[in-house]
Every structure is written in C-alpha cells, then in structure tokens.
Design a protein around this motif. Sequence first.
Motif, PDB file in Angstrom:
ATOM      1  N   ALA A  13       0.816  -1.073   0.047  1.00 41.20           N
ATOM      2  CA  ALA A  13      -0.140  -0.149   0.008  1.00 41.20           C
ATOM      3  C   ALA A  13       0.901   1.296  -0.077  1.00 41.20           C
ATOM      4  N   HIS A  14       2.233   1.186   0.533  1.00 42.76           N
ATOM      5  CA  HIS A  14       2.854   2.298   0.658  1.00 42.76           C
ATOM      6  C   HIS A  14       4.207   2.238  -0.062  1.00 42.76           C
ATOM      7  N   THR A  15       4.529   0.784  -0.676  1.00 45.18           N
ATOM      8  CA  THR A  15       5.921   0.707  -1.285  1.00 45.18           C
ATOM      9  C   THR A  15       5.597   0.271  -2.713  1.00 45.18           C
ATOM     10  N   PRO A  16       6.032   1.023  -3.682  1.00 45.50           N
ATOM     11  CA  PRO A  16       6.026   0.808  -5.141  1.00 45.50           C
ATOM     12  C   PRO A  16       6.982  -0.522  -5.513  1.00 45.50           C
ATOM     13  N   MET A  17       6.750  -1.297  -6.603  1.00 42.48           N
ATOM     14  CA  MET A  17       7.672  -2.219  -7.006  1.00 42.48           C
ATOM     15  C   MET A  17       8.840  -1.410  -7.346  1.00 42.48           C
TER      16      MET A  17
END
Length: 461
Positions: A397-401
């Motif tokens: 939810a708060h960490t993009p790939m």
Amino acid sequence: MNDTPQLGIGIGWRPEIADTVEALSGVDWVEAVAENVCPGHLPDSLVRLRERGVTVVPHGVSLGLGGADRPDARRLADLAERAEALGSPLVTEHIAFVRAGGALTASPVLEAGHLLPVPRTRDALRVLCENIRVAQDSLPVPLAVENIAALISWPDEEMSEGQFLAELVERTGVRLLIDVANLHTNHVNRGEDPAKALDELPVEAIAYVHVAGGVEHDGVWHDTHAHPVTAPVLDVLAELRARVAPPGVLLERDDDFPPAAELAGELTTIRETITAAAAVAPPRPTTAEAGTGTGTEAEAGAATKAEAGAGAEAVRTEERGASGTDAARGRLALSEAALLSSLVAGTPAPEGFDPRRLRVQSRALAAKRAGVVAKVAPELPEILGKGFRPAFLAYAAHTPMRGGYRRDALDFAESLLIERRPEDSAARRRLTLWWRERAASRPPRRATRLLRVARAALAGR
C-alpha cells in the motif's frame, strides 16, 4: 495475413499443470509465458510436446509496448531467443504499459507488476506504432499483440477499442491476439459493446484467440484466469466466430487449477461453441472484402473503410509535423507516470479518473503482487503463515515495486526485519536467514544496514 499459421485448439502451458497438458487429448498447440522459459534449459514437458509436433508459442508479459519508452533491447533479445529455442511460428505480447517514470519524466521508474491500459489517443497510438515497429524489426518471427482487460477508463479518449486496433493494424501490419474474455471484462467494467468492437476491428488480422474465466464482485469483473469460463465469454467467442474462422483458440488458466477432467470439459465446450457458431452464422466478409457487395451493405463497408483510412492518414500527417513522436512520448510519459503513481504510491488521482475505480485497481495490483511473490518466494508464506498476505498488502500500500518480483520479495522481507517482525522470534530468525542467503549481491550500504538487523535477530535466539 494469408501466411498466419493454422494452430487449432490449444491450452496455456503452465509448470503446475505440465503433466495434465501432456495427457490431454485434442490439444493442437500450447502457449507458454515467455519470461518463465529459459532457452538453454527448456522444461522437459515442453521438449516432449515439441517432439510430438505440438506448436509452442511464447507469450510475453513484460515488454510494455504501450509505454512511453522504446522497447528495451535486452527484453526484445530475450523474447527472440525464446522464439528460436521453441521453434515458434510467432510470438505475442500485450497492448499495455507495465512501468512508467524514468528519464522522460525525471522521476523514479515505477513498476506496475501487471498490465495497464493505454489511452486510446493519437499520442498513444503514435508511440505504440513505433514501439511495435521496433519490436517487429527485432524478432525473428511475426508479432501478434493482445487487447487487455481493464478496471479503469482513461478520460478524453479519442477512439473506441475497435478503431484503435484497426488503425494499429493498418499502420504496422501487426497481427492481433483477441482475448474474448477481455472484451467481456471491458463490457462490464467500461460499458463497451464487444460486438461493436468486433465489427470495427480487422478480424482478418487475428492470429489467434484467448478464452479465460473470471468473476464479478460488486459490479466489477475481475479477469482472474482462475475461474471457469462463463457463458457471456463464450457468447463473445461465438460472435467472433460469426465474423471469421480464427486460426487458433486457446484456453488460459493461471491459478486454482482444476482437475484434468474439468480442463478437458472446457476445451470441449470451446470446440462446441465454435462449431455451433459456424453452423448458425458463417463468417461475414472481412474488412478487406467489405465494399465488394451491392447496395447499402457495400456502401456501409466502403464508408467504414474510408473512415479508417482517413483516420490513419490523419495520424501520418501528425507524425510529419514538428512535434513528432518524441513529443508524443513526453506527453504520454507524464500521463502514464501520474496514473501509475496514483495506483502504487498513493499520490492523488489524476484529473478525470474515477477515484473509486482507481482504488479498486490499486487493490487488484497489490493482490496480484502478493500472489506472484508467494509463487516466486514460497518460503515467505511458509515462514509467515496466515500473516503473509495482510503483511504484504500493508507493505504494498505504501511501497511501489522497484524491480521484478524476486526483488519485491527481498524488499518486503527487508521491511519486516527493519521493523523487527514477525514478532515470533523463531519465525524472525528463519526470515533473517532466508534474506541473508539471497541478498549477498545487494549494494553495500543496504547490506550493511540489514546485517545489523540480522545480527540483532540472531542474537535473540
């Protein structure tokens, strides 16, 4: 398009059902996810199928032909290598973008982890056409591109899906892989009529057809490839067969694999649907043949062809203008980056998008990431148990790939260890050891920081 290979009825080959696929009767060909095949070490199952004369087609998922950047040369070389190793008559990819940001936007590259729709605009079409030409020039066999399913709609689109595909084919000569399940998905989610799309697109350019299952929740259709094929999807297949005899039809299944008898039953249903549609309504004239009839029918066909030609000429005229494709790439890069940032990094919804539907898409992307990470790093759900999925969804939810799924698994484990999780010390020790075994090549700064965490966890044994 007369040189399009006649494939017959096929099924998606996946390692989990390799033995089942080999044993199924009446399978003329298979399709394998290109990124999951190593050319130097082909799975024994695919080798045996090829020895039996079964055609194998590599199906790519990571090129991002609809993205603002030109196709990555390394990814194209990998796809070409797989086509040659498998002796394939063609390769396929998607009309989609899978990453955004980078040099064109002076921002970090974001990975979607899934296929996202391109806007049906002149800019996007111009960029897509050039990207497809680059890919065609790099591949040893013909390319076919697939329409995708979408949960969201772009604002201010300039063409319908059928018109977009028709111009794409006219300008590049690319073949089409038409997914009838995706046409149904877009009917439910975006109100688009599958029959209208089939009427507008050049059916003679179809290389083959995908059929897959999905499920509807709260008025939204999810193209899961993990459920049985539904009657509405088969109805779209029948509509397509009423217009053209497709060279191949393939059943896709990616998860929750049923017993062999159920897969065989779905293949039988697909055959019966095609046969029944052909008997009731023989193929109509293709777009290339439209206008050879008489009266109103011929006039309508000529008008449709004239409109398509006028649209393609308008695009070619635009390309000759001062702005050119590079300017179009810049505009597309900004719009795709803004959308992807909203979906995976929690930034505000770009103007014109439905925020509620963006939240649905964002949750779907996170769920997709969780499922794939569980497959590429099965030790993680084993170590974390029932806590794996909620922990990963909270992380996503708060960490993009920032890279592929294996990198995502390492980053997820890292985030847990930094927070001294899981709380169970034995599970934390197992997670620490798992991470240390796989993170040896990480940059020293990050490795040093994590080793401190690892030592602290090991000291707590």
